[in-house]
Design an enzyme around this catalytic site. Structure first.
Site, PDB file in Angstrom:
ATOM      1  N   TYR A  56       0.837  -1.196   0.000  1.00  0.00           N
ATOM      2  CA  TYR A  56       0.000   0.000   0.000  1.00  0.00           C
ATOM      3  C   TYR A  56       0.876   1.252   0.000  1.00  0.00           C
ATOM      4  O   TYR A  56       1.572   1.547   0.971  1.00  0.00           O
ATOM      5  CB  TYR A  56      -0.924   0.012   1.212  1.00  0.00           C
ATOM      6  CG  TYR A  56      -1.867  -1.160   1.287  1.00  0.00           C
ATOM      7  CD1 TYR A  56      -2.318  -1.808   0.140  1.00  0.00           C
ATOM      8  CD2 TYR A  56      -2.317  -1.631   2.513  1.00  0.00           C
ATOM      9  CE1 TYR A  56      -3.182  -2.886   0.209  1.00  0.00           C
ATOM     10  CE2 TYR A  56      -3.187  -2.705   2.594  1.00  0.00           C
ATOM     11  CZ  TYR A  56      -3.612  -3.331   1.448  1.00  0.00           C
ATOM     12  OH  TYR A  56      -4.466  -4.402   1.533  1.00  0.00           O
ATOM     13  N   HIS A 120      -0.341 -12.022   1.037  1.00  0.00           N
ATOM     14  CA  HIS A 120      -1.145 -11.029   0.332  1.00  0.00           C
ATOM     15  C   HIS A 120      -1.573 -11.515  -1.050  1.00  0.00           C
ATOM     16  O   HIS A 120      -0.732 -11.837  -1.890  1.00  0.00           O
ATOM     17  CB  HIS A 120      -0.318  -9.749   0.204  1.00  0.00           C
ATOM     18  CG  HIS A 120      -1.117  -8.526  -0.092  1.00  0.00           C
ATOM     19  ND1 HIS A 120      -0.594  -7.258  -0.026  1.00  0.00           N
ATOM     20  CD2 HIS A 120      -2.411  -8.354  -0.457  1.00  0.00           C
ATOM     21  CE1 HIS A 120      -1.507  -6.366  -0.331  1.00  0.00           C
ATOM     22  NE2 HIS A 120      -2.638  -7.017  -0.608  1.00  0.00           N
TER      23      HIS A 120
END
Length: 316
Positions: A56, A120
């Site tokens: 992110y 992830h």
């Protein structure tokens, strides 16, 4: 605020979680002062679960979050971050990369330890590397007390469920699959809960699908899904409200009813944080909900894996 315990002896986490991707200026520029205020407001109002990832903002979100958490007692929050995804098309589930990623995250976050470390977007990386290196490494770290829980995240529900059960993970985060438009996560969550696995629902607005503005150009949903969501948004606006408010109420309250541990919602302002918290307890306008559900019925549960749209998931 409603809380659910992670495992019999784990921490209790809030039904609403702060998704910290926005703090890395992923969607718009966010100052450090605003990031600090958002995190502090969340904690003050009872939100104690925070989710972030190195991907992110390409580490900016972890850095901003670490600054915001500086000086806050570690027992006031439960922190989840991720390993494995490091760019739009960059996955590495090797043991070495996992260990390096954890060390780097700990340095950026300055938090001492990670409560939940997650692989992830598992459907996008190398499966063999995931199950032979990344997940075993996370289990090793858990046994050593370096992390609290082993998690996986992604969109492919059959894959998430199979990997979670076969490889004894503690948590599963799925995104865009428990919303007003797509509710396929609900039965999966109940089955995983029966195995003692906690489920986190992410992206309850469908990555912008269920908003007044509508989805971004890169959104992978089919045109018919976009059209139905736009019609539902116009109906809500005519009724004097915003579809995102109804969608949040539905997802937050429904997640609790279906045994999900928390719903992760991105936020980058104190005001937005307060609105999200209010959606936990505000009564749903059942008449409006019925009208919106009727509009969305033809595309109900039609994710982009079922009804391909704009080239698949962004970043693929």
């Amino acid at each position: 605020m409603h809380k659910t315990r992670l495992s019999p002896n784990g921490p209790a986490i809030s039904a609403l979680a702060l998704g910290a991707a926005s703090l890395g200026s992923v969607y718009s520029d966010v100052s450090q002062d605003n990031a600090d205020a958002t995190v502090h407001t969340a904690l003050e109002l009872g939100v104690n679960f925070i989710d972030v990832a190195p991907y992110y903002g390409l580490t900016k979100a972890e850095t901003a979050l670490g600054h915001a958490l500086s000086g806050i007692a570690r027992d006031r929050y439960v922190l989840a971050t991720k390993i494995g995804r490091y760019g739009d098309k960059d996955w590495d589930f090797s043991r070495d990369a996992t260990l390096r990623s954890l060390d780097a995250s700990l340095a950026r976050l300055g938090c001492g330890h990670i409560d939940v470390l997650q692989c992830h977007d598992i459907e996008m990386g190398d499966y063999r590397q995931l199950v032979e290196e990344a997940i075993p490494t996370l289990h090793d770290l858990k046994r050593q007390g370096v992390i609290g829980f082993v998690g996986i995240t992604g969109y492919d529900l059959p894959l998430l469920e199979r990997v979670a059960v076969e490889h004894n993970v503690d948590t599963v985060m799925a995104y865009c699959t428990y919303t007003l438009q797509d509710q396929r996560l609900a039965p999966v969550a109940r089955r995983l809960q029966a195995h003692g696995i906690s489920v986190f629902n992410a992206s309850p607005l469908g990555m912008g699908l269920l908003t007044r503005r509508g989805p971004p150009d890169w959104h992978p949903g089919h045109a018919s899904v976009h059209a139905a969501a736009a019609e539902a948004a116009r109906l809500c606006e005519a009724a004097g409200t915003d579809i995102s408010r109804l969608a949040l109420q539905f997802a937050l309250q429904g997640a609790i009813q279906n045994g999900m541990a928390t719903t992760v919602i991105g936020s980058s302002s104190p005001a937005n944080m307060r609105d999200n918290i209010a959606a936990l307890s505000q009564p749903i306008d059942q008449a409006l909900l019925a009208q919106v559900e009727a509009i969305l019925a033809p595309v109900r549960d039609k994710g982009w894996d079922v009804l391909p749209g704009n080239g698949g998931k962004a970043g693929k």
